[in-house]
Each structure stands twice: as structure tokens, then as C-alpha cells.
Design an enzyme around this catalytic site. Structure first.
Site, PDB file in Angstrom:
ATOM      1  N   ASP A  94       0.862  -1.188   0.000  1.00 17.34           N
ATOM      2  CA  ASP A  94       0.000   0.000   0.000  1.00 17.34           C
ATOM      3  C   ASP A  94       0.900   1.241   0.000  1.00 17.34           C
ATOM      4  O   ASP A  94       2.122   1.125   0.070  1.00 17.34           O
ATOM      5  CB  ASP A  94      -0.951  -0.028   1.200  1.00 17.34           C
ATOM      6  CG  ASP A  94      -0.207  -0.016   2.531  1.00 17.34           C
ATOM      7  OD1 ASP A  94       1.033   0.128   2.535  1.00 17.34           O
ATOM      8  OD2 ASP A  94      -0.862  -0.153   3.567  1.00 17.34           O
ATOM      9  N   ASP A 268      -8.077  -7.289  -0.100  1.00 17.57           N
ATOM     10  CA  ASP A 268      -7.156  -7.510   1.016  1.00 17.57           C
ATOM     11  C   ASP A 268      -7.870  -7.159   2.305  1.00 17.57           C
ATOM     12  O   ASP A 268      -8.789  -6.330   2.309  1.00 17.57           O
ATOM     13  CB  ASP A 268      -5.917  -6.615   0.902  1.00 17.57           C
ATOM     14  CG  ASP A 268      -6.209  -5.205   1.391  1.00 17.57           C
ATOM     15  OD1 ASP A 268      -6.848  -4.438   0.639  1.00 17.57           O
ATOM     16  OD2 ASP A 268      -5.843  -4.872   2.543  1.00 17.57           O
ATOM     17  N   CYS A 306     -12.635 -28.999   5.887  1.00 17.32           N
ATOM     18  CA  CYS A 306     -11.497 -28.110   5.638  1.00 17.32           C
ATOM     19  C   CYS A 306     -10.211 -28.931   5.534  1.00 17.32           C
ATOM     20  O   CYS A 306      -9.953 -29.790   6.364  1.00 17.32           O
ATOM     21  CB  CYS A 306     -11.383 -27.085   6.753  1.00 17.32           C
ATOM     22  SG  CYS A 306      -9.920 -26.043   6.619  1.00 17.32           S
ATOM     23  N   CYS A 308      -7.172 -27.968   5.971  1.00 15.59           N
ATOM     24  CA  CYS A 308      -6.002 -27.337   6.601  1.00 15.59           C
ATOM     25  C   CYS A 308      -5.370 -28.213   7.686  1.00 15.59           C
ATOM     26  O   CYS A 308      -5.981 -29.135   8.214  1.00 15.59           O
ATOM     27  CB  CYS A 308      -6.347 -25.954   7.152  1.00 15.59           C
ATOM     28  SG  CYS A 308      -6.989 -25.941   8.832  1.00 15.59           S
ATOM     29  N   CYS A 311      -7.390 -28.379  11.025  1.00 19.18           N
ATOM     30  CA  CYS A 311      -8.564 -29.255  11.017  1.00 19.18           C
ATOM     31  C   CYS A 311      -8.171 -30.723  10.893  1.00 19.18           C
ATOM     32  O   CYS A 311      -8.883 -31.593  11.371  1.00 19.18           O
ATOM     33  CB  CYS A 311      -9.523 -28.847   9.904  1.00 19.18           C
ATOM     34  SG  CYS A 311     -10.292 -27.244  10.234  1.00 19.18           S
ATOM     35  N   HIS A 336      -5.994 -21.900   9.693  1.00 18.03           N
ATOM     36  CA  HIS A 336      -7.336 -22.304   9.279  1.00 18.03           C
ATOM     37  C   HIS A 336      -8.068 -21.170   8.556  1.00 18.03           C
ATOM     38  O   HIS A 336      -8.644 -21.370   7.483  1.00 18.03           O
ATOM     39  CB  HIS A 336      -8.178 -22.774  10.477  1.00 18.03           C
ATOM     40  CG  HIS A 336      -9.622 -22.907  10.104  1.00 18.03           C
ATOM     41  ND1 HIS A 336     -10.103 -24.019   9.431  1.00 18.03           N
ATOM     42  CD2 HIS A 336     -10.655 -22.037  10.217  1.00 18.03           C
ATOM     43  CE1 HIS A 336     -11.381 -23.825   9.156  1.00 18.03           C
ATOM     44  NE2 HIS A 336     -11.748 -22.632   9.619  1.00 18.03           N
TER      45      HIS A 336
HETATM   46 ZN   LIG Z   1      -9.281 -25.778   8.770  1.00 19.65          ZN
END
Ligand SMILES: [Zn+2]
Ligand SMILES: [Zn+2]
Lengths: 389, 369
Positions: A94, A268, A306, A308, A311, A336
Site C-alpha cells: 500500500d 485484502d 477443511c 487445513c 482441522c 485455518h
Molecule cells: Zn481448517
């Protein structure tokens, strides 16, 4: 020559949604895209490797923070932010102006630039458009932003018009100051508050400057959502099709889906990582505040669908037990939440390409608001692009 | 579960080279265990821990970090044991009763219970409470409950500590005898004795008569225990322990001992006394210390340690870590912890290799230099 090539991959046949391929010096970016914010050259405890593993192709760095500490001289010696933090993909910085106005009490805006008291000494410093570009040139991001005159989105009256005109004058100064046209893309910013006429005039002027991308600024500051979407809708309708459109500071799931339907490409927001620090996990049906005792005996993962690390490894009960004491809990929730954002954007993109986006939006909204209690602004915004909830 | 040990005689000092086997996993000794709090290695997410090679397949969890959160009810509700609960599914845990994190608040311990200090205050734990808790945790190893005193405790109090700890051990053994679910959890006896040679020896001799898997040497991480005392007491204690059983010392690398000398002293501990496991984590590099806060690292684009194969040194510079540390960015702790653990694990691997290859003297010279 340009440091950006833009390809329109697919357009939704119903709404204004589009999937693009934005090729930048360091990495190609598939849009619609969410860019997580790494304030000081780091994403709240995550390594650049972890961000890469989640799949991000572009992240955001803050010029105000990097420009004061470690500072542009060190950035130059480090061969730019990419090398400094060992991030091999794309970066957007930015201009630093917004951070000053929002973080520092003493910021004052003049035609010259943004005047502010140094947080590290008694000096008064001046961030001019030229200085902002100079710092951003030393940071070396793939996309850099013009300095704009930011006013709160709830401001009314002549100050809004003044800010719009000044933003255009500052854009011209930024373009003149920009040294690295061949490897850094300078994006301009549409201002004009919530006034449709001013927004229209601003777009008209800045489009003439032919920058490689265009941002929509001055929103996401607590304004009425009904006005918010109308401004976004107006801008995307006026902006050229062959350039990326970046809506600054937007990152709530519903906003991302709706604004993508309105034709925005880039976003963003600090929200996913900030909310992680407060113990909140983002899920397709809203959010889980994992500090709450209702999760203390809940042995399911945050979201069983999920993919990730968090998880796959931990239960809600475990996260609940460490959340108040271990910083790792906040890293795990950041992983996550960022995975959630990434997955959401991938789904949006995939559905645009397969031309199933309207149905995706309906399914998404249904899961988020199972009782059908949709926010009116979202209903109206989506209806304007022919998606009826 | 078994322990194979070979004693290597090096000019009068007895080094021990061993392997603790359980299931398909092996902990080689001398080695270090990695400590966690409530199941997390401070700062590290599991993917980052995975970048380290040779991480011992058993994680050390002190009782104080889990007794309240997750606590008995949550763990019982979960029902699959602590290792699985903390996401350490393929591996196992060792639960210690002693909490070397701070100076023991030993004056609060009583004949029937010890006091465990948590974030919200004090919890009294009897040997039965403790055994019940261990049962739901299903660790591979656990330590007997102990009443640890610092080196400067009075003679009377130190004697009491040894008596109580033996009594606690017997009660832990009795509970284990009666509960089949604890049969797969091996019990380590805590050896106490503060700063007194006589009491150290009594504690060791008495503990050695009990059917335990191994011995933990307590109180050596206390602020009152200086390096000289440690080296005087350790051999006099361990000579009373059976050779064929493993020995574990908690917190030997306490930050109170000057770290530079610590690394070489630590090798002496290993050499002269043959302790099998040590346990420590520290925010600083192991052998010589870099204070990454210092200005001189501002423009230092070299790795923490040149040639270090860790994830951090392969990817990040001193300048970047310096920037993170001075800005209190959480990633600074993550990167330092990762590098330090790598160095620590590597340090023990070097010790074992040098013992295997009879290169002990050369290795020592390297560390003493
Ligand atoms: Zn997750
Ligand atoms: Zn290293």
C-alpha cells in the site's frame, strides 16, 4: 513495457463476475483473489513457507511499517522485501498514507503530502507521493499503490471532492516519481466517497492515466452497506474490462462473494488473521468463537471439510483448551482462517469458469444464512446482477 | 518396552550409550526429550516441528500444563489418550509430575499431596488423583509423584522430601498394580535428596529396590543448585542406581547456569555420570549465544549458523530474525525455537556418534574450544 499481463479467463454469463489471470513479475495470480496482510514482513507468526503451502500467490505488505522499520535503506540492501522475508511469489504494497491517517493522531494532510509525527522521535515527517513511491520502489513489490488522499467513508461535503481531486494530482506525481516501471506495477485509486458523481469523475480522469491496474478506495470504513455496494457496482461498470480491479480493505466472506459478482478481482483485509488472534474460526456457516465453553467437550474439527493442518490435526476441544495460553493456538487459527479464505476464492473462481457461479452464490448464502434471513444489501446487490436469492 | 545400554569406559568415567525401545519407536541415549506445554511445543505448529529430523518419538508433558486444561473431564470425554488429543497421534507422551518451570513451591506440599501450580492457582494432587489422571492420558511413560526441594532446603525438610517421595512412589506402584489400563504405561521413580549427599544416596538406593522402569533425577534444575554441586552429587547418586535402567534428568540446562559453560559442562555430566536423557528448551542457540536483539544483526544477511541444515538457516537471515525480534513479531519466537531445537537434537546426536565411534575426546575439544 509493462510488468503485468492481464488475461480474462472467463466471465459469468449472468452476473458481472469474472475470472482472470494476472501475470506479475514474481508469480501469476488467479483471480478473484484474496491477499492476506503481512504488516511488518511477516504474517502473524506464520512462515512464508506456510503461506505458500496454503496456496497464496500474492500477499500484502504495509509501506508505513516497512518504511519506518526496518526502513527503505535496509530494504534496498536486502534486495527488497521478497528476499528479506524469503517470499518467492508476488507482493503488493500500500502507499502508507492510509496507515498514517488511521494509526497516528497527528497526521495532517496538505497539498505536499501527509504530515505526521514520527512514532520513534519528536520529528515531524512528511510522506509525499514521491516519497511513498521511493519507499515502495525500495521494497520492490510487484504491485505498488499511489498515495491517495483518504477521508473517512462517512465524511460528507467539500472535503470529499477536494480529496478526490487531490488524489488525481497525487497520482500524476506518483507516475512521474515511479522508477521501476519495468518490474513494478503502479495502481491508481478511485476516490470520491459515497458520491456517485465524484466517483464517476474520478474514474474518468484516472482511466486516462492508463495504469496497469485500478483500485477502489475509500470504502469499508463503516459506511451503509447499501451505499457501499452501489459505489462498487458503479466503479466496476465504469472501469475498463482489461485491467484488474482491486477493492481495498474488504475481506468478509459475504462481501467477497457479492463483490465478486459485481466484478471485483482483488481484495485484502486483516480480518482473517486478526479474528484468529481473538480465538475466532471462520466456517462456511459463519464463525466459531472457540474460547466459548460450548466447545470444551466438542471433539470435532473446526470444519470437517477443511483441508487445513489445524482441522486435520486438532479438535475444537483441544483448541479451546490452549486458546487462552498458547500463541500456537493463534497460529493454528490463522492457518485455518487463511485456508478458509483461499478455499472460498478458489470456489468462486472455479464456479465462474464453469459458469455455475449464480448457483454457487445461492448455495453459499443458504449455508451462511440457513434461515434465509439474508442481509438486504446483499439481496439487492446480487439482484442488480441478476442473481435472485 | 525395553532398554538396552552399553557402558563405555573412557579413562575412568562411564559413558552410557543406550536405546529405549517401545513399539517400533526408539529413543537413543544420551538424548533429549522435547518439552511441551498443554501439548504444544512453545511457538511451534506441528508442520514446523516436522521440519526437524530425529525428533524423539515421545513428547514430554508436565502435569501442571494439563491438569486444568484440558483436565480430567475433557480427556476422559475424549477417551483416546493425551497423545492423540494433542495431535501427536503416531507418537507418545511422557508425563512428569515435577514442574521445573519455576522454583518449586515446595513448602505447600503435604504428607498426602503435592501442590501443582497452574494459571489459576494451586491444585492439591494425591498419588491416587495423579494416577487416575495418568490413566486417562495413557502415556508411554510417567513419573511418580514427588516432593522436590531445592538444594538449600533444611536437612529435616530434605529428609521429609525423600520419605514422602518414596511413599508417593509406593502408592503410584500400588495403583498401577491394581489397574490394567496402566500396564502399558511405564513408571519412572523420582530420586530426590536436595543438596545432601546422604539423602541423595538413600533416595537412590531405596528407589532402586522398587519395580520401576527407570529413574528421574529431581531438583537439579533448581536455582539453588550450582554447577559444582551438580557434578559432585550426580555421580554419588547414580552409582546407587542399577546400570541396566535408564536415567532421566529434568531441566539440567536451566538458564540460570551460564549457557556458554553450560554446553561444555553438560557434556561432562554425560561423560562422568552417564545420564541417559536430558530435557530442555531455550530461546537461545546452544553452544555460543547470539542475542538477536543486538543492532549488529541489523544488516547481517547470513544464516543464524552457517552450515546449519535447519529449516530456519536454510530459509532466513539473521537480519530478518533481528527485525522480527525487535518488533515483537510472533514469527521471531517460532524461528528461534525451531533452530534451537534442531541444534539441541543435533548436539545429542553428535554425542552419541562420538561415543559409538570412540571419538569422545575430539568432540569434547570442539565444545570446550
Ligand atoms: Zn481448517
Ligand atoms: Zn539453524
Amino acid at each position: 513495457s509493462r510488468a503485468l499481463s492481464f488475461k480474462l479467463v472467463a466471465e459469468c454469463s449472468t452476473s458481472k463476475a469474472r475470472a482472470c489471470l494476472i501475470t506479475l513479475p514474481k508469480c501469476s495470480v488467479e483471480s478473484p483473489v484474496f491477499m492476506p496482510v503481512g504488516t511488518k514482513g511477516t504474517m502473524k507468526g506464520l512462515t512464508s513457507k506456510q503461506l505458500e503451502d496454503i496456496g497464496f500467490q500474492i500477499i500484502l505488505g504495509n509501506t508505513y511499517h516497512l518504511g519506518t522499520n526496518p526502513g527503505p535503506e535496509l530494504m534496498e540492501k536486502a534486495n527488497g522485501l521478497h528476499d528479506f522475508m524469503n517470499w518467492k511469489r508476488s507482493i503488493l504494497t500500500d502507499s502508507g498514507g492510509y496507515q498514517m491517517v488511521s494509526l497516528l493522531d497527528l497526521a495532517e494532510i496538505t497539498e505536499e503530502g501527509v504530515k505526521f509525527a514520527s512514532p520513534y522521535s519528536d520529528d515531524m515527517l512528511l510522506l509525499t507521493p514521491e516519497r511513498s513511491i521511493e519507499i515502495q520502489n525500495s521494497i520492490g513489490a510487484d504491485i505498488i499503490m499511489q498515495l491517495d488522499d483518504v477521508v473517512a467513508s462517512t465524511t460528507e461535503g467539500p472535503r470529499v471532492e477536494e480529496a478526490m481531486h487531490r488524489t488525481i494530482r497525487w497520482l500524476d506525481r506518483c507516475i512521474t516519481a515511479h522508477k521501476n516501471m519495468h518490474c513494478q506495477n503502479l495502481f491508481c485509486i478511485v476516490q470520491g466517497g459515497l458520491d456517485m458523481d465524484l466517483r464517476r469523475k474520478c474514474v474518468e480522469e484516472i482511466v486516462k492515466r492508463d495504469t496497469p491496474g485500478i483500485a477502489i478506495g475509500g470504502l469499508s470504513g463503516g459506511e451503509d452497506k447499501q451505499v457501499f455496494w452501489k459505489v462498487v457496482d458503479l466503479c466496476t461498470s465504469l472501469l475498463p474490462k482489461n485491467k484488474p480491479r482491486y477493492l481495498m480493505g474488504v475481506g468478509y466472506a459475504v462481501d467477497l462473494v457479492v463483490c465478486s459478482a459485481l466484478g471485483v478481482d482483488m481484495y485484502d483485509c486483516v480480518y482473517p488473521t486478526r479474528t484468529a488472534r481473538f480465538g475466532t474460526a471462520l466456517v462456511p456457516w459463519g464463525q466459531l468463537r472457540l474460547k466459548q465453553s460450548q466447545y470444551s467437550m466438542d471433539f470435532d474439527p473446526i470444519d470437517k471439510n477443511c483441508p487445513c493442518l489445524t482441522c486435520k490435526t486438532y479438535t475444537r476441544a483441544y483448541l479451546n483448551s490452549i486458546i487462552k495460553q498458547e500463541t500456537v493456538a493463534c497460529h493454528l487459527l490463522s492457518i485455518h482462517n487463511l485456508t478458509y479464505q483461499k478455499q472460498l476464492m478458489e470456489s468462486i473462481r472455479k464456479n465462474i469458469i464453469q459458469n455455475t457461479f449464480p448457483q454457487f452464490v445461492k448455495d453459499f448464502m443458504k449455508e451462511m444464512f440457513p434461515d434465509g434471513n439474508y442481509p438486504q444489501w446483499a439481496v439487492d446487490a446480487l439482484a442488480s446482477v441478476n442473481i435472485q436469492l | 518396552m525395553n532398554f538396552k545400554v552399553r557402558v563405555i569406559d573412557l579413562a575412568g568415567s562411564c559413558c552410557r550409550l543406550g536405546a529405549l525401545q517401545f513399539g517400533t519407536k526408539v529413543v537413543e541415549t544420551p538424548g533429549c526429550l522435547i518439552y511441551n506445554r498443554s501439548g504444544v511445543v512453545p511457538h511451534l505448529t506441528p508442520d514446523i516441528l516436522e521440519t526437524l529430523d530425529n525428533v524423539p518419538p515421545i513428547m514430554h508433558t508436565p502435569l501442571a500444563s494439563i491438569i486444568e486444561e484440558p483436565g480430567l473431564i475433557k480427556l476422559r470425554g475424549y477417551g483416546k489418550g493425551l497423545a492423540s488429543f494433542i495431535g501427536y497421534k503416531d507418537n507418545s507422551v511422557y508425563i512428569s509430575a515435577s514442574d521445573y518451570q519455576g522454583e518449586a513451591m515446595y513448602q505447600y506440599n503435604e504428607n498426602k499431596s503435592i501442590s501443582v501450580w497452574t494459571k489459576t492457582g494451586r491444585t492439591k494432587v494425591t498419588p491416587d488423583d495423579y494416577s487416575k489422571f495418568v490413566e486417562v492420558c495413557r502415556p508411554s511413560w510417567y513419573q511418580s509423584l514427588c516432593d522436590t526441594v531445592p538444594a538449600n532446603a533444611s536437612i529435616k525438610r530434605t529428609r521429609k522430601s525423600v520419605d514422602r517421595t518414596l511413599e508417593f512412589l509406593d502408592q503410584c506402584l500400588k495403583y498401577r498394580e491394581k489397574h490394567d489400563s496402566l500396564k502399558t504405561s511405564e513408571l519412572w521413580a523420582a530420586v530426590e535428596g536436595g543438596g545432601l549427599v546422604d539423602e541423595r544416596q538413600r533416595s537412590a538406593k531405596e528407589s532402586a529396590t522398587r519395580p520401576v522402569f527407570g529413574f528421574t533425577l529431581e531438583g537439579f534444575g533448581s536455582d539453588q543448585m550450582n554447577v559444582e554441586t551438580i557434578f559432585e552429587l550426580l555421580p554419588l547418586t547414580t552409582q546407587n542406581l542399577p546400570v541396566e535402567k535408564p536415567r532421566l534428568i529434568h531441566a539440567i540446562g536451566s538458564p540460570t547456569i551460564n549457557s556458554l559453560s553450560r554446553s561444555s559442562k553438560l557434556t561432562e555430566v554425560e561423560e562422568e555420570n552417564g545420564n541417559d536423557s536430558s530435557n530442555d528448551q531455550d530461546r537461545t542457540a546452544t553452544f555460543s549465544l547470539l542475542n538477536l536483539r543486538e543492532d549488529r544483526y541489523n544488516e547481517d544477511f547470513s544464516p543464524l549458523v552457517s552450515g546449519c541444515k535447519c529449516f530456519v538457516c536454510s530459509n532466513h537471515t539473521r537480519a530478518y530474525i533481528h527485525h522480527l525480534i525487535i518488533n515483537n513479531e510472533m514469527l521471531g519466537g517460532v524461528l528461534l525455537m525451531t533452530h534451537n531445537l534442531f541444534q539441541y537434537i543435533e548436539f545429542f546426536r553428535c554425542i552419541r556418534t562420538s561415543l559409538k565411534n570412540n571419538k569422545w575426546k575430539e568432540l569434547r575439544k570442539l565444545f570446550d574450544a
